[in-house]
Scaffold this active site. Structure first.
Site, PDB file in Angstrom:
ATOM      1  N   ILE A 143       0.842  -1.202   0.000  1.00 41.13           N
ATOM      2  CA  ILE A 143       0.000   0.000   0.000  1.00 41.13           C
ATOM      3  C   ILE A 143       0.878   1.254   0.000  1.00 41.13           C
ATOM      4  CG2 ILE A 143      -1.930  -1.102   1.212  1.00 41.13           C
ATOM      5  CD1 ILE A 143      -1.102   0.629   3.696  1.00 41.13           C
ATOM      6  N   ASP A 144       2.128   1.104   0.429  1.00 43.69           N
ATOM      7  CA  ASP A 144       2.984   2.287   0.613  1.00 43.69           C
ATOM      8  C   ASP A 144       3.474   2.892  -0.714  1.00 43.69           C
ATOM      9  OD1 ASP A 144       2.722   1.603   3.278  1.00 43.69           O
ATOM     10  OD2 ASP A 144       4.616   0.512   3.330  1.00 43.69           O
ATOM     11  N   ARG A 182      -9.515  17.120  16.784  1.00 42.21           N
ATOM     12  CA  ARG A 182      -9.791  15.678  16.902  1.00 42.21           C
ATOM     13  C   ARG A 182      -8.871  14.914  15.963  1.00 42.21           C
ATOM     14  NH1 ARG A 182     -12.304  17.542  20.473  1.00 42.21           N
ATOM     15  NH2 ARG A 182     -14.470  17.144  21.086  1.00 42.21           N
TER      16      ARG A 182
HETATM   17  O1  F6P Z   1       4.054  -1.665   4.708  1.00 37.96           O
HETATM   18  C1  F6P Z   1       2.679  -1.682   4.845  1.00 37.96           C
HETATM   19  C2  F6P Z   1       2.250  -1.158   6.186  1.00 37.96           C
HETATM   20  O2  F6P Z   1       0.848  -1.140   6.240  1.00 37.96           O
HETATM   21  C3  F6P Z   1       2.832   0.218   6.543  1.00 37.96           C
HETATM   22  O3  F6P Z   1       2.156   1.268   5.895  1.00 37.96           O
HETATM   23  C4  F6P Z   1       2.693   0.206   8.038  1.00 37.96           C
HETATM   24  O4  F6P Z   1       3.655   1.039   8.639  1.00 37.96           O
HETATM   25  C5  F6P Z   1       2.953  -1.237   8.388  1.00 37.96           C
HETATM   26  O5  F6P Z   1       2.722  -1.997   7.215  1.00 37.96           O
HETATM   27  C6  F6P Z   1       2.086  -1.760   9.498  1.00 37.96           C
HETATM   28  O6  F6P Z   1       2.498  -3.063   9.780  1.00 37.96           O
HETATM   29  P1  F6P Z   1       1.712  -4.047  10.739  1.00 37.96           P
HETATM   30  O7  F6P Z   1       0.636  -4.711   9.916  1.00 37.96           O
HETATM   31  O8  F6P Z   1       2.754  -4.997  11.185  1.00 37.96           O
HETATM   32  O9  F6P Z   1       1.110  -3.241  11.838  1.00 37.96           O
END
Ligand code: F6P
Length: 367
Positions: free
Chosen positions: A141-142, A282
């Site tokens: 997603i990044d 918020r």
């Molecule tokens: O790399 C995808 C991602 O969703 C990042 O955007 C986020 O920092 C991380 O994974 C979250 O990871 P986890 O699912 O281990 O909380």
């Protein structure tokens, strides 16, 4: 070369569109080559423990629109650096790559499709180097993978974040509040930036541009003075103030893996703003909602194209590569070229300039 048997695994954090890839690889391998398709469960863990299932046209029917991955995934379980924790907290690191390699040999795979982000593809490349025929398929997603225009899963995350921003905007306007939306993205600000532009955010804070809190507050003040006593802020989880650091959370997994879990900048920012102005503030943390659910049409098409092209590349023996979107085509790039590269938002890119040109504050004094 003829393909007789291929394997596929999904590693790292999940995202929408993984099942579209699994379905495309399965269908294309069976329809075009009459090959057998083996799904490896829970990423590389399934290779270490030989946990697999056969994938067929029937078993992958109706999964195109399904979020997550039917094979399971994990962001633990790197066979080359397998980490285990004792009762007393001591962490032991083992190399289980030989077990994984043995599974590939026992299964007699002609190709292993590795679907993942930067970390997973790096492991895939290590397997390629010790003799496993690997083809990478980029996911996250990044959108922080180099050499591809987009990774699948990203557009869906942007869509979800944009919709959340739309909803926060209406309630923020009604109550004359400052609304903050924290989104994911690791060290890259792509989701925050594109969803922020799409949702009409007034302020967008991304990791690539450390923000000046005074610039942020000034923007909110100016809006209030101009008759708009509400503001909507999109902040990426990896954003940080000038001279400050990212906000992280503790968890058992992050302790074991030694990787910090980002999150909490939204609430930190809310307090910083509250201390400076009278308006109510918020914060909403969107979290894993960005990773779940039905993929957008774009991600379904991209996932399908990448999966189908990966099978074609395997049939041509083009191992050690990753299928990548170089609009309008899918191309192959060497896995080697990806090692250690994270694609972040260039601070003076057209996209950032576009945002600033329409008055979006990016946490620096340009708007
Ligand atoms: O790399 C995808 C991602 O969703 C990042 O955007 C986020 O920092 C991380 O994974 C979250 O990871 P986890 O699912 O281990 O909380």
């Amino acid at each position: 070369m003829g393909l007789k048997k291929v394997g596929i695994l999904t590693g790292g954090g999940d995202c929408s569109g993984l099942n579209a890839v699994i379905r495309a690889v399965t269908r294309s391998a069976i329809i075009e080559h009459g090959a057998k398709v083996i799904g490896i469960e829970s990423g590389f863990e399934g290779l270490v423990f030989n946990h697999t299932q056969e994938l067929t046209i029937k078993s992958t029917r109706d999964i195109l629109t399904l979020g997550g991955t039917i094979l399971g995934t994990t962001n633990k379980g790197n066979p080359f650096e397998w980490r285990e924790q004792d009762h007393d907290g001591t962490i032991h690191v083992h190399d289980h790559s030989d077990k994984a390699l043995q599974t590939v040999r026992d299964l007699e795979l002609d190709c292993l499709f590795v679907v993942g982000g930067e970390g997973t593809l790096e492991i895939g490349y290590k397997f390629q180097k010790i003799g496993v025929p690997v083809i990478g398929i980029p996911k996250t997603i990044d959108n922080d993978l180099d050499k591809t225009d987009y990774t699948f899963g990203y557009q869906t995350a942007v869509h979800v974040a944009c919709e959340a921003l739309d909803r926060l905007t209406t309630t923020g306007r009604s109550h004359q509040r400052v609304m903050i939306l924290e989104v994911m993205g690791r060290t890259a600000g792509w989701i925050a930036l594109e969803a922020g532009i799409a949702g009409g955010a007034h302020i967008i804070l991304i990791p690539e541009i450390p923000y000046d809190i005074e610039s942020v507050v000034e923007k909110i003040r100016l809006r209030a003075k101009g008759g708009s006593p509400y503001s909507v802020i999109m902040v990426a989880e990896g954003a940080k103030p000038i001279g400050g650091d990212v906000v992280t959370q503790e968890s058992a997994t992050t302790r074991l893996q030694g990787v910090p879990q980002l999150g909490g900048i939204g609430f930190y920012l809310a307090n910083e703003i509250k201390n400076r102005i009278e308006l109510e503030v918020r914060c909403t943390v969107l979290g894993h909602i960005q990773r779940g659910g039905t993929p957008t049409a774009f991600d379904r098409v991209l996932g399908t194209r990448l999966g189908s092209h990966a099978v074609q590349a395997a049939a041509e023996g083009k191992f050690g590569t990753m299928v990548a979107l170089n609009t309008p085509d899918i191309e192959l790039v060497p896995l080697e070229d990806l090692a250690g590269v994270v694609r972040r938002v260039p601070v003076d890119s057209q996209l950032v300039k576009c945002a600033e040109s329409i008055g979006i504050n990016m946490g620096r004094d340009k708007s």
